[in-house]
Design a protein around this motif. Structure first.
Motif, PDB file in Angstrom:
ATOM      1  N   VAL A 194      -4.980  -8.244  70.170  1.00 39.59           N
ATOM      2  CA  VAL A 194      -4.707  -8.857  68.865  1.00 39.59           C
ATOM      3  C   VAL A 194      -3.738  -8.003  68.053  1.00 39.59           C
ATOM      4  O   VAL A 194      -2.843  -8.522  67.384  1.00 39.59           O
ATOM      5  CB  VAL A 194      -6.034  -9.065  68.095  1.00 39.59           C
ATOM      6  N   LEU A 195      -3.904  -6.688  68.156  1.00 45.08           N
ATOM      7  CA  LEU A 195      -3.071  -5.821  67.309  1.00 45.08           C
ATOM      8  C   LEU A 195      -1.601  -5.834  67.731  1.00 45.08           C
ATOM      9  O   LEU A 195      -0.739  -5.427  66.972  1.00 45.08           O
ATOM     10  CB  LEU A 195      -3.633  -4.397  67.277  1.00 45.08           C
ATOM     11  N   GLU A 196      -1.333  -6.299  68.961  1.00 38.28           N
ATOM     12  CA  GLU A 196       0.075  -6.455  69.365  1.00 38.28           C
ATOM     13  C   GLU A 196       0.645  -7.769  68.874  1.00 38.28           C
ATOM     14  O   GLU A 196       1.832  -8.032  69.005  1.00 38.28           O
ATOM     15  CB  GLU A 196       0.193  -6.396  70.901  1.00 38.28           C
ATOM     16  N   ARG A 197      -0.212  -8.627  68.342  1.00 40.44           N
ATOM     17  CA  ARG A 197       0.237  -9.949  67.900  1.00 40.44           C
ATOM     18  C   ARG A 197       0.246 -10.068  66.382  1.00 40.44           C
ATOM     19  O   ARG A 197       0.345 -11.156  65.845  1.00 40.44           O
ATOM     20  CB  ARG A 197      -0.670 -11.030  68.510  1.00 40.44           C
ATOM     21  N   MET A 198       0.113  -8.924  65.724  1.00 37.71           N
ATOM     22  CA  MET A 198       0.161  -8.980  64.257  1.00 37.71           C
ATOM     23  C   MET A 198       0.818  -7.734  63.696  1.00 37.71           C
ATOM     24  O   MET A 198       0.933  -6.709  64.390  1.00 37.71           O
ATOM     25  CB  MET A 198      -1.246  -9.158  63.680  1.00 37.71           C
TER      26      MET A 198
END
Ligand SMILES: Cc1cc2nc3c(=O)[nH]c(=O)nc-3n(C[C@H](O)[C@H](O)[C@H](O)COP(=O)(O)O)c2cc1C
Length: 202
Positions: A194-198
């Protein structure tokens, strides 16, 4: 059993259910109420309200999936049709109902003419509001213990569907959501980090 989940819980629990039974877990009136709720409260660009939803239950639902099968049978190889027919029979037609999501082209065209500056955007916005209706109803169905999935046999079946139920020629089918009694649980789903997508900035 009515779950009365929070919005986040309802979003988290929504999954694609592919093995459906036709047991009447929820009565027709409650599903109608969900459709009305979504049509009342889901936003649309410039409040254009271009989305249309057709609710097919039991006999009409089975008729829809027969139309899909007849359409596909006329177009694909017999070997492929055997597989497709099995999937349709077990995962879609076997359920209790199907929601058909349409967008009314006449509303989109009217908006393009009324707001020429934004004309290139209205088609996309129409698809986006449709998707919002789909998500809202998918979550509401799941919240009442039903399983649903999202299918796309449009535009192959559009004309037959409009004819069968006497729908306006400007209604374009965007998605189909078969639902019913969930017979199996969905498998575990993978998640990209998730942290790579935000990104967050202060
Ligand atoms: C825009 C969109 C189109 C989709 N189209 C299909 C489809 O045509 N057939 C299908 O079986 N699932 C379809 N799905 C379901 C996705 O495959 C599914 O939501 C995804 O794999 C995540 O699984 P989950 O729904 O169990 O969370 C679609 C989902 C979205 C958001």
């Amino acid at each position: 059993m009515y779950m009365n989940r929070s919005f986040k819980e309802a979003l988290q629990h929504r999954r694609s259910y592919y093995a459906l039974g036709s047991e009447r877990l929820v009565n027709k009136g409650d599903i109608e109420e969900m459709v009305e709720f979504a049509l009342m409260h889901v936003p649309s660009a410039f409040n254009s309200q271009s989305s249309r939803v057709v609710m097919l239950i039991e006999k009409a639902h089975r008729r829809f999936w027969q139309i899909v099968k007849d359409t596909l049978q006329a177009r694909i190889s017999p070997e492929l049709f055997v597989k497709t027919e099995k999937k349709i029979n077990q995962s879609f037609a076997s359920g209790y109902g199907t929601l058909l999501f349409f967008e009314d082209r006449s509303v989109v065209q009217m908006m393009e003419q009324k707001f020429p500056l934004y004309a290139p955007n209205f088609f996309q916005w129409s698809q986006q509001t449709s998707a919002m209706h789909q998500l809202a109803l998918w979550c509401m169905l799941e919240d009442r213990g039903l399983g649903a999935s999202l299918q796309h046999y449009n535009p192959l079946v559009d004309e037959s569907v409009r004819q069968e139920w006497g729908l306006p020629s400007t209604w374009e089918l965007v998605a189909q959501m078969p639902f019913g009694y969930p017979l199996t649980m969905p498998s575990v789903k993978s998640h990209e980090p998730v942290l790579e997508r935000m990104r967050v900035f202060e």
